[in-house]
Design an enzyme around this catalytic site. Sequence first.
Site, PDB file in Angstrom:
ATOM      1  N   ASN A  50     -11.621  -9.944 -11.745  1.00 49.44           N
ATOM      2  CA  ASN A  50     -10.170  -9.866 -11.919  1.00 49.44           C
ATOM      3  C   ASN A  50      -9.677 -10.883 -12.941  1.00 49.44           C
ATOM      4  OD1 ASN A  50     -10.082  -7.886  -9.919  1.00 49.44           O
ATOM      5  ND2 ASN A  50      -9.565  -9.337  -8.294  1.00 49.44           N
ATOM      6  N   GLU A  54      -3.912  -8.820  -2.032  1.00 48.82           N
ATOM      7  CA  GLU A  54      -4.605  -8.728  -0.733  1.00 48.82           C
ATOM      8  C   GLU A  54      -6.040  -8.282  -0.900  1.00 48.82           C
ATOM      9  OE1 GLU A  54      -2.677  -6.406   2.426  1.00 48.82           O
ATOM     10  OE2 GLU A  54      -4.679  -5.798   3.059  1.00 48.82           O
ATOM     11  N   CYS A 104      -9.686  -8.453   2.029  1.00 44.27           N
ATOM     12  CA  CYS A 104     -10.381  -9.087   3.147  1.00 44.27           C
ATOM     13  C   CYS A 104     -11.669  -8.329   3.425  1.00 44.27           C
ATOM     14  CB  CYS A 104      -9.512  -9.151   4.399  1.00 44.27           C
ATOM     15  SG  CYS A 104      -9.305  -7.566   5.246  1.00 44.27           S
ATOM     16  N   GLU A 128       0.816  -1.221   0.000  1.00 42.78           N
ATOM     17  CA  GLU A 128       0.000   0.000   0.000  1.00 42.78           C
ATOM     18  C   GLU A 128       0.848   1.269   0.000  1.00 42.78           C
ATOM     19  OE1 GLU A 128      -3.013  -0.485   3.032  1.00 42.78           O
ATOM     20  OE2 GLU A 128      -4.048  -1.993   1.823  1.00 42.78           O
TER      21      GLU A 128
END
Length: 450
Positions: free
Chosen positions: A325, A300, A302, A202
Amino acid sequence: MTTRTVKTIQTSQGTQDRLAEVESLTLRADEAGVENQVINVYEDVEYQSIIGFGGAITEASAVTASKLSEENSNRILNAYYDAEEGIGYTICRTHINSCDFALGNYTYVEDGDVELKTFDISHDREAIIPYIQKAKGLAGEDFTFYASPWSPPAWMKTNGEMNHGGKLKPEYWDVWARYYIKFIEAYEAEGLPLWGLTVQNEAKAVQIWDSCIYTAEEERDFVRDHLGPELHKSGRQDVKVMIWDHNKERVYDRAKVAYEDAVASKYIWGLGFHWYSGDHFDALSAVKHRYPNKGLMFTEGCHEGGVQIGSWKSGERYAHDIIGNLNNGMEGWTDWNIVLDEQGGPNHVGNYCDAPIIADTKSDSLTFQSSYYYIGHFSKYIRPGAIRIACSKYTEALQTTAFKNPNGELVVVVLNRTDDGHPYVLRNNEQVAEGSIPAHSIQTLIFPSV
């Protein structure tokens, strides 16, 4: 023409179906020329190859597992990384230094050690490394392991701390590049060679936890002038470097800056991305169209906001994003924590989240969330080396994606997030089969190619 049976695996809300084999379909000659309610599958139209699916083994996951009985600790790994008993994960991500899902801030060196003589991963040997080693043993030769830093040591940063953003001081760019090499060497010594690295988790987010900011130009220059050359100098040029490792809305912008520098680009395998800012599937497609030789890895995602036992939306969110995706060029997919405790942690700044498996460390019990089963509809049946193939659907009420596995079988995933069931006619090579999918359900259809 040979009659083909379509094995049907289903997970459905309001039923007991959880990756359950239900009634098969039989493909027959399309003599009537079916036009309506069709899902077409075209295996002669090929797209990207699949690396695999997996999740992250963080300190939070490893420590949570260590608080359980040996039976349940092993059950978690088997549920993920065993191709027969579990859902066939082959990818594992972990963190370099601490992340928010660690017990606290930590690094591998003493303050001010620019020569990295004190580099020591003893901390990771306590819980993280043994758990990753077990996962590798279950996944076998397809195991794909990569790592991401959340922050350099505080003394290397402009804000003097690991949390709250800050930047890597220019005088430590070379030291930090050599730090990755030390990590690679240390994990190799533990029998865990790295497939890849992301430059920074990030890279745009100033978080209350471990974080570090890079502009697109800074990340490009760090890879071009420091990390890339260090990997080559140490003989680790095969380790795949991924830039960005952040949300999809800026994947094209970051890719353009890095890839259009010829020297930087030669060191970069591809780009990692997250889901927290929305779908942006077309952004992935733009990157793949402009830079077809670069990889796309989901690194990532969640369900935020702590543990949500029984939530069906989490499973549907996962499947929606995975299909979008995949249909826009993604080659590998990595969930966040494979397991968390009853609170959605541990997390050293209280950033609690959900996970596909939740462990109650007080009662030594496991809860498998809808997301676990929805992920399994992809990871268990779309195997490493599978090629995405073309498919089309008759309605926006359904989402679909299709693959051809290395063994030649065709795999079609059908997702229905609506409140109504929907019929469909599966069509491939002039054969058809009538099927249907219940409301709030997902199906994986498996059948031999002609």
